[in-house]
Design an enzyme around this catalytic site. Sequence first.
Site, short mmCIF file in Angstrom:
data_model
loop_
_atom_site.label_atom_id
_atom_site.label_comp_id
_atom_site.label_asym_id
_atom_site.label_seq_id
_atom_site.Cartn_x
_atom_site.Cartn_y
_atom_site.Cartn_z
N VAL A 1 52.61 -50.95 89.48
CA VAL A 1 52.89 -51.09 90.91
C VAL A 1 51.65 -50.76 91.73
O VAL A 1 51.35 -51.42 92.72
CB VAL A 1 54.07 -50.19 91.32
CG1 VAL A 1 54.38 -50.32 92.79
CG2 VAL A 1 55.30 -50.53 90.48
N GLU A 2 50.91 -49.74 91.30
CA GLU A 2 49.78 -49.26 92.08
C GLU A 2 48.57 -50.18 91.98
O GLU A 2 47.98 -50.57 92.99
CB GLU A 2 49.39 -47.85 91.60
CG GLU A 2 50.30 -46.75 92.10
CD GLU A 2 50.11 -46.47 93.57
OE1 GLU A 2 49.08 -46.89 94.13
OE2 GLU A 2 50.99 -45.84 94.17
#
Length: 530
Positions: A196-197
């Site tokens: 996600v990051e």
Amino acid sequence: MTFPPIKRLTPRSLFRCLVFCLLSGALCAQAETPLPNAQPASNKAPITTARRLPVQPLAPELQLDNELELSAPATPSFLTPAPPHSLNLPLQQPAVQPATNLRAINNPPLEMHNALPHLETIDLTAHQADLWQRVRNGFSMADLDSPLVAERQAWYLNRPEMLKELLRRSRPYLYFIVGELEKRGMPTELALLPMVESAYNPMAYSSARAAGLWQFIPSTGKNYSLRQDWWHDQRRDIIASTGAALDYLQNIYEMHGDWHLALASYNWGEFAVARAISRNLAQGLPADYASLRMPDETRYYVPKLQALKNIIADPTLFGMTIEPIPNQPYFDTVDKPASMDISLAAKLAEMPLSEFIALNPAYNRPVMPENTDTPIVLPTEKVATFLLNLERHEASEKPLSNWTTHVLKKGESLDRIAARFHISTARLRQINGIGGRTRVHPGTRLLVPGAGAQLTQEVLNDFKAPAEPTRAARGKSTATGKAKAKARSKQARTRQPKANKSAKSGNKSVSKARSKKSPKRAASKTRKKR
């Protein structure tokens, strides 16, 4: 003859007299009631206490009803006789009424065996051949059920090639991250957080100046002892940044006591989440993750992680196949003997330079300095090869680095320095991370080829140093549409820039440039007002 005056009776006194008479009558009637199957006593015989009759056993094929029917209506509460000890009356044992309302059970209920399905236990100590199964066994975070989860889930499933690329990028780092999570007793869902990051790209760099797999901004990186200097940036170091990220996640989890709120704090900032919780509690609203008011990026943050978790937990349910990853270490570490060129280290390990940089992404220059405590990270099967080739290289008395540093003196320019060391000015700028608009001043340290070094064009082309962050490149995150629009508006430099507030908290930073009004414009505005 005179009579004493009659006192006037109040309604309350009359009510008490009436209740007393009713209670006395009820007690007298109960005392004179004959017992069943008892001989009537003569007028001269005294009243005796009742004897308890033996209870007849019921037939085995009969059972009592759950509810007994009462033949007499219920007595009102205000007519219920008081306890005997309060009126000093003799206590009589109540007669046992024979049970008359009985029913036969023709079809007794069947006994149920193994009504619940058998749940297989999971031995977490058993070795799993597939690393993904080990990740699934460690899922312990509460699931989030939200329409945003279904939306993100469909978004990933509609991009199967991108999803496969995410899973492929995680292969070199997943074993190490899962092991660190298990040592701390943390949910293994957090091993999916770099998807996600940063999409598991160790060289990822956002407009908010967040770097690395875990996307630390400079201030948070310094708070968690991640060194950031001219030579290297530990926010991109695989081992150091993972330890700092898990420390940070543990701290914010202990602060909120909820993993969803901890993840929101990782994205938005722990103090911003604390303020949102206090705002909801003051208004009498729930204070869970789904009920808080937050930016769109943070609102989609946990649903993204939950969507990836759902897909990886049961890929066959979504018609997918996930390529297994061997449940064994992918890399190991080796200490640096001295300052060493990155390209030389890759050659000694007999591996492509791109793969070497993927495991050692923290260096800003093509040289790994000796005075840093960051070890060399190599694939496990390449460690023996590297050590053997290093021993041969040192035996031939060849240098480990072909680069040196040069301090720019007064009157020197980049063009003159590049000509002296036989490289182009563009290449000199690229190696030192100097942008086209960046001005250099005397005292600037430059990395240049060493004396007598013979650098091939391959060596010069191999390493691409990351561009040094500029002050103008600030915003939210590369994943935020609003931050992109703000960054574009800054670059456009509109005629009337608006003053914005800056906010920096947690692992993310939201900072906007403040416009300063010139004295001339301020004076002209005051004149117009006058």
